[in-house]
Each structure stands twice: as C-alpha cells, then as structure tokens.
Design a protein around this motif. Structure first.
Motif, short mmCIF file in Angstrom:
data_model
loop_
_atom_site.label_atom_id
_atom_site.label_comp_id
_atom_site.label_asym_id
_atom_site.label_seq_id
_atom_site.Cartn_x
_atom_site.Cartn_y
_atom_site.Cartn_z
N VAL A 51 9.90 -11.90 41.22
CA VAL A 51 9.56 -13.31 41.74
C VAL A 51 10.52 -14.40 41.74
CG1 VAL A 51 8.14 -15.12 41.35
CG2 VAL A 51 7.00 -12.96 41.29
N ILE A 59 0.07 -18.80 47.03
CA ILE A 59 0.93 -18.87 45.64
C ILE A 59 2.34 -18.56 46.21
CG2 ILE A 59 1.54 -16.92 43.75
CD1 ILE A 59 -0.80 -18.05 42.74
N ARG A 75 0.66 -13.12 26.75
CA ARG A 75 1.51 -11.82 25.74
C ARG A 75 2.07 -12.65 24.61
NH1 ARG A 75 5.00 -7.72 28.57
NH2 ARG A 75 2.86 -7.63 29.68
N PHE A 107 11.98 -15.86 45.17
CA PHE A 107 11.75 -17.27 45.47
C PHE A 107 12.75 -18.29 44.73
CE2 PHE A 107 7.85 -15.06 46.23
CZ PHE A 107 7.33 -15.50 47.34
N PHE A 116 1.61 -12.02 42.46
CA PHE A 116 0.56 -13.04 43.15
C PHE A 116 -0.50 -13.01 42.29
CE2 PHE A 116 3.23 -12.90 47.16
CZ PHE A 116 4.29 -13.59 46.62
N ARG A 117 -1.20 -11.77 42.18
CA ARG A 117 -2.44 -11.51 41.82
C ARG A 117 -2.60 -12.12 40.28
NH1 ARG A 117 -2.72 -6.41 43.81
NH2 ARG A 117 -2.46 -5.46 41.87
N LYS A 155 3.06 -8.42 45.56
CA LYS A 155 1.66 -8.71 45.44
C LYS A 155 1.04 -8.80 44.26
CE LYS A 155 -0.69 -6.49 49.19
NZ LYS A 155 -0.81 -7.60 50.09
N LEU A 176 -3.35 -18.98 36.77
CA LEU A 176 -3.35 -20.39 37.03
C LEU A 176 -4.90 -20.72 37.37
CD1 LEU A 176 -0.83 -20.69 40.03
CD2 LEU A 176 -0.78 -21.61 37.67
N ARG A 218 9.89 -26.47 46.79
CA ARG A 218 11.03 -26.87 46.02
C ARG A 218 11.54 -28.45 46.45
NH1 ARG A 218 14.67 -22.24 46.88
NH2 ARG A 218 12.54 -21.36 47.43
N ARG A 247 -9.99 -19.26 42.60
CA ARG A 247 -8.45 -18.49 42.63
C ARG A 247 -7.99 -18.69 44.16
NH1 ARG A 247 -9.09 -13.00 40.97
NH2 ARG A 247 -10.16 -13.60 39.07
N MET A 248 -6.61 -18.83 43.89
CA MET A 248 -5.53 -19.08 44.91
C MET A 248 -5.26 -17.68 45.65
SD MET A 248 -2.77 -22.38 44.28
CE MET A 248 -2.31 -21.78 42.60
N LEU A 260 5.22 -21.07 45.32
CA LEU A 260 6.51 -20.39 44.83
C LEU A 260 7.66 -20.97 45.50
CD1 LEU A 260 5.36 -17.01 43.42
CD2 LEU A 260 6.44 -18.83 42.15
N VAL A 315 5.05 -17.69 35.81
CA VAL A 315 5.86 -17.05 36.16
C VAL A 315 6.55 -16.42 35.02
CG1 VAL A 315 8.02 -16.59 37.28
CG2 VAL A 315 6.25 -17.97 38.42
N PRO A 359 4.97 -9.89 33.28
CA PRO A 359 5.75 -8.79 32.82
C PRO A 359 7.12 -8.69 33.47
CG PRO A 359 3.80 -7.95 33.69
CD PRO A 359 3.54 -9.50 34.04
N GLU A 410 -2.82 -15.08 47.94
CA GLU A 410 -1.43 -14.75 47.82
C GLU A 410 -0.67 -15.64 48.65
OE1 GLU A 410 -0.94 -10.65 49.14
OE2 GLU A 410 -2.32 -10.29 47.60
N LEU A 449 -0.53 -14.12 38.86
CA LEU A 449 -0.22 -15.35 38.82
C LEU A 449 -1.80 -16.34 39.25
CD1 LEU A 449 3.24 -15.89 40.41
CD2 LEU A 449 2.55 -16.37 38.07
N ALA A 450 -2.10 -15.85 40.29
CA ALA A 450 -3.58 -16.63 40.56
C ALA A 450 -4.63 -16.48 39.63
CB ALA A 450 -4.03 -15.73 41.84
N LEU A 451 -4.54 -15.42 38.89
CA LEU A 451 -5.50 -15.35 37.59
C LEU A 451 -4.97 -16.30 36.55
CD1 LEU A 451 -6.15 -11.53 37.07
CD2 LEU A 451 -7.90 -13.18 37.30
N MET A 469 -11.77 -24.09 39.14
CA MET A 469 -10.93 -24.08 40.22
C MET A 469 -10.95 -22.69 40.82
SD MET A 469 -6.68 -24.47 40.15
CE MET A 469 -6.14 -23.03 40.47
#
Lengths: 443, 186
Positions: B142, A9, A314, B146, B174-175, B171, B181, A16, A3-4, A13, B131, B135, A6, B177-179, A1
């Motif tokens: 976010v 994304i 994490r 949203f 988003f980076r 920003k 996903l 809804r 990368r999306m 988000l 999400v 961190p 900004e 999250l894109a990674l 896939m």
C-alpha cells in the motif's frame, strides 16, 4: 459508520496535500554527500520466463488430480447403472477371446446385507450427544456432525462413491438441540440426491469436475480445520522468548456456546472454549487499559495482567526476564490476559514488560500492579474470574467453582448491571452443579 | 515520487557518479528528495521527523550504493531504504513511562494512552495508523503504490511476485483498512 468500499479506500489513500520539504533540507542532504561514492556494477537483466508461483503449481496439480479422479469415479458409477449390452460384435469378440481366457468368471456374490443397527438406548444417545456426534436440528446429511446413515458424523454426498470409502467426520461442537434418532439407511431424499448427483457427474466433463469438487469437499476433515484452535497456551520462558504478540479479538462465539449449553444443563466441550471469546461476553468498562494483580487462585509468585485495547490491533509485549520468569497468554479478546511468574528476588521498582501498539510503547512496572486481589478494580477481578471459570471448564484449572461464584458476586458490587457479573455467578453455579461439585449458595 | 524520474537519466547520473562525478549525486538528490520526504511525511505524520529521516535515508543510501545492482530503478531502491529507515525508527527504544498505581489519569503521561492510540485525530491520521497496523507485506505494498507512487510492475519485480499478486495484496489491504476504519469510527 458504514464500511467504505475499495474505491473509497483507494481514493482516500491517493488523496494528498502538498508535502513540501522544509527549506534547507536539500542543502543539508547535499552537504552530507561523501566525496567519493563507489557505485555497484550493473547486473545484466536476464529475461526468464516467470515460473508459476508454487501455489499456482499446486492448484494446477490439484485440478488435474481432481479431473482424473472425477473421470474414474464417473466410470465406476456408470458401470453398474448402465451395463453394456451384448451386441453381435461383442459376442463375436467374446467367442474369440473365451478360449484364451478360459471360462467366464462368474461375478463374485454380493456381500450379505448388513443387519440393521440396533436402536440406541437413551443413555447411549446422551453419551453420543455429549461427545458432539449428534446433528443439530435442521441439518440434513450435513458434513458436520450428523448421525446419518447409521454412522456418527456420516458424510453424505460424493457422487455416488461407496459409503464405506467415506471417512467419518467428527462433529464440531456439542449440539444445541436434540437430533433425530439414528437411521439405518440414508433418508430417501438424501439417497435420491446422491443418485441425481451421480447421474449428473456422468453427464459431462464439466459436471464431472463439479462432482469431484463436491467429493473433495465432503471428504475434508472439516471440523478440525474450521474450528479455531482452543488449545491452552503453555508457559514460555522469558530468557528464551521474551517477546509475545497477540491480536485483540472481538468475537463472542465461545461465550454464547458456554452460556447456552450451561443453561441446557450441559458442560461445553473443553476444546471449543476460547477464553478470549468468553471474556468478551462480559463488560468491565471504566478500567485502566493495563492492570495487574495477584489472584486468590494462584501462588503468590504469580500475577495476572490484563490489557484492554481496541479490537483488531496487533500488540507486542516484551517481558523483562530480570523480573518475570515465565509467562502464559491466557486469552485474547477485547481484554487480554497474561499470567506471569515473578522472580522471588525481583526488585519492586522494575519494569515488568513493555507494551507496543502501532507506533507507541508503554512500560508496565511492578509498582504499577495492584498489591493484592482486593485492591484490584472490580472490572479486573471480574475479568480474572471469567478467565478462571473458562480455565476450569477447559480442564486447565482446579479452582473451586464455589469460590469463583462467591468472588463474582462480590465483584458485582462495584460494577454496573451491564457487566453481567451476576450472570457469571449464576453460570459458575450451574457448571458446579453439573459437575456435581456444588457451587454453594449466593450470599 | 509523484513525477517519476526518468530511468534513462537516472542511469546516466549513476554512471557519472561511478566515474567520480560528485555533482551527479547532487542531481540524483534533487530529483528524488521531495518524493522521499513526502513518503516519510505520510508515514510518520510529522514533518520534522520526516526531514530527519530523509537525511538518514540518503546517508544509508550512499553507504549502500556499492551494493546497488541496478535491477530496480534507483528511486525504487531509495524508496525501500526510506521505508526501512522509518520502520527502524519505530522499533527504536524510547523513553519508558511508568504505569500509574491505579488509574492513568492521576499522573499526566507524556505517551498517549494505549487505548487512545487509534481512532484519534483527523481522518488522514486514522488512515495512516490503519495502514501502519497492516501486516508487513500489505503495508509495504500500500505504501509503495499510494505513497511512494511506484509502478505496480516495479514493486512486483522487487517483491518477486506478479503484478496480479500485487493487486491481490491491495484488495486484501483495502478490506482490512475498511474494517479497521469502521472499527475505529465506533
């Protein structure tokens, strides 16, 4: 896939569906409202000028310092290049001030030129290479580890600043190719580049700022900052620090480095080895996400635990002090390894740790660990052997490399070819040969 | 919290509540509970859990109201309580399950396997998990922008940074999250 971006994304988000609360929720909440609710008093809003954030203040201060420094530097550079000619006015001024100042001081004699450095012997050159001071091929006057200008790791650039003032810059890692022999003076192109930069710096305030930035860049202790920490993790006592967190990492840089250098007949710099990244170079697939067992390289009280989790997460591990005396994170890659010391009197059916990832947690019990090295899965054994090998290279283990190589060949039997178990055995044997210990021959 | 409650009206209701008008509390609940539920539903992905946490949020809010200094809007303050309630729920100890002797498939495990926890289910669920794995400061930002529909200025004030700082956080989020996903889709 792919990368999306900004926007995508943000759109996702913001998407809804209708999230209507269940019937009766409002009544339940209302039913729980206490009969009397004291409300806090309003704090008057004080309009204050929002002070600059500390980081912004630092940036502003740094900009001012850089500008002043660049100005001074440009002045220093310009003075010897374009001496002020004596005009009639300046002569008259000189005549007036000479009696006050006394005889004009003659400029100090220039320092005697340094003798050209003695060419290095082959042995000295090899030693330098092993310390990582030799620039890789194609790097011309780079900041990182070039033997330029006769000084190891000499940095070039800096808007004509005196060479003696430039701090020596240490190399990042051992070189992969033989570099050019050390030269007595900067290469002509490099020197010309320096001069052009100095001229440009003296041209305009904007260029002065650029030159200052370039100077600051070249003076940075780059290697230490840029290299990921490769320090061995110490043991931690579970009584005081039962919680440990790590992030899975999919990088393989250390593995590539170790492999390349060993194939070249060199041992890698211990500080450049990250065990997690070495682990990522090997494929253990088809094994449980959590596994543990004793290893032949440690005392029987110790166990090795291996977690295999998707990259980029994490993870929190909470050790049970009733079972585990202390623990040590060996390396975190796609596979993450912990070494734990068990309490001698630990009951067999007790929790060793709890693993938490996102919103889920999982307990690992002592009874869930393999009772012996032989009963652990081949994938686990391969992972443990890779870690042991990396530890030996880092100088943190005295395990017999011949035994590691023999075990790697043994583990290969239960693993697919893609696991690279055979390659591990070869690399271990090479390392053993280089170290002069002899890894023994494969069965 | 899609339709932002009018701050002036909120102030009047709080004043009435302070004067002992219990109905004012009911009006406040009516104005905010859908937003609180929607936020918790998005965070948890579970409507039943979201309903329970919504009730818990209001219980905590009534207890904490004496300390509410009205520097932020009531709905913003309530959002923070709901968010914290959800995080506390995540951190609560739950039933522990043993790790099987050799391979996990041997015994059915009520908890999802650790390597299946991400990249599972629908796209929305993957996004939600991504999400949650951010961190803390990015996750809060976010979520607030949203899923809480809080104005950037209001979040900035609450966080003690500038609106530009909030946008920078977005920003960065988003980076990541894109990674996440992208990694998840492999």
């Amino acid at each position: 896939m792919s990368r999306m971006n900004e926007r995508e994304i943000a759109r996702k988000l913001a998407e809804r569906e209708e999230l209507e609360p269940p019937a009766g929720l409002l009544e339940k909440i209302k039913g729980e409202i206490p009969p009397s609710i004291p409300v806090g008093t309003e704090t008057p809003e004080v309009e204050t000028r929002s002070p600059a954030a500390p980081r912004q203040r630092w940036l502003m201060a740094a900009s001012v310092v850089a500008m002043i420094g660049a100005g001074l530097l440009a002045l220093q550079v310009r003075t010897p290049m374009a001496p002020v000619e004596e005009t009639a006015g300046s002569k008259a001024l000189l005549q007036r001030t000479e009696p006050l100042l006394g005889a004009r001081q003659a400029p100090p004699p220039p320092p005697p030129p340094l003798p050209p450095p003695k060419p290095l012997s082959r042995k000295e050159m090899d030693e330098l290479k092993s310390l990582g001071y030799v620039a890789p091929q194609g790097v011309e006057g780079g900041v990182e580890g070039g033997v330029v200008g006769g000084a190891p790791g000499g940095a070039v650039g800096g808007a004509g600043a005196p060479r003696e003032a430039e701090p020596p810059v240490q190399a990042v890692e051992a070189p992969e190719s033989v570099a050019a022999p050390p030269a007595a003076a900067p290469a002509p192109q490099v020197a010309a580049k320096e001069e052009r930069r100095a001229d440009a710096a003296a041209d305009s305030p904007l260029r002065i700022a650029d030159a200052a930035v370039a100077t600051a860049e070249s003076a940075k202790p780059a290697p230490e900052v840029r290299r990921k920490s490769a320090e061995a993790n110490p043991f931690k006592d579970t009584a005081t620090q039962p919680l440990s967190t790590f992030e899975t990492d999919s990088g393989k840089a250390s593995y590539e480095l170790v492999r390349r250098l060993l194939l070249q007949g060199k041992l890698p710099d211990p500080g450049a080895i990250r065990i997690g990244e070495v682990l990522n170079g090997f494929e253990t697939g088809g094994v449980p996400p959590v596994e543990g067992a004793p290893t032949p390289f440690r005392d029987s009280r110790y166990r090795l635990l291996c977690f295999r989790l998707p990259a980029g997460n994490r993870v929190e591990v909470e050790f049970n002090p009733a079972v585990v005396v202390r623990y040590r994170l060996l390396g975190n890659g796609i596979s993450t390894l912990y070494e734990i010391e068990l309490r001698p009197e630990a009951p067999r059916d007790d929790r060793v740790l709890t693993l938490r990832l996102v919103a889920t947690e999982k307990a690992v019990f002592l009874s869930g660990l393999a009772p012996s090295w032989e009963k652990a899965s081949p994938g686990f054994r391969l992972t443990a052997l890779v870690a042991e090998f990396a530890e030996v290279l880092k100088g943190g283990s005295r395990a017999d490399l011949a035994e590691v190589a023999r075990q790697a060949r043994d583990a290969r039997k239960g693993l697919p070819k893609s696991s690279r178990a055979a390659e591990l055995a070869d690399l271990v044997e090479k390392a053993a040969r280089i170290k002069g210990a002899g890894a023994g021959s494969a069965p | 919290m899609r339709n932002r409650p009018d701050p002036g009206e909120e102030g009047r209701l709080l004043a009435a509540l302070a004067a002992g008008d219990r109905e004012a509390a009911e009006r406040l609940v009516e104005r905010t509970y859908k937003g609180v539920f929607a936020l918790l539903r998005r965070l948890s992905g579970d409507p039943d859990l979201a309903a329970d946490l919504t009730q818990e949020t209001y219980r905590k809010a009534w207890d904490a109201l004496p300390g509410f200094d009205r520097r932020s809007q009531f709905s913003t303050w309530l959002f923070r309580i709901a968010y914290t309630t959800f995080l506390n729920h995540l951190r609560r100890p739950r039933r522990l399950v043993p790790l099987e002797e050799k391979h996990e498939a041997a015994v059915p495990d009520p908890a999802p396997a650790v390597d299946e926890m991400v990249g599972r289910g629908m796209e929305g669920d993957r996004l939600r998990r991504a999400v949650l794995a951010l961190p803390e400061e990015l996750r809060y930002t976010v979520t607030a922008v949203f899923w809480g529909d809080l104005p950037v200025k209001e979040i900035a004030r609450q966080e003690g940074i500038t609106p530009v700082g909030i946008r920078k956080r977005l920003k960065k989020a988003f980076r990541l999250l894109a990674l996440a996903l992208e990694e998840d889709a492999r």
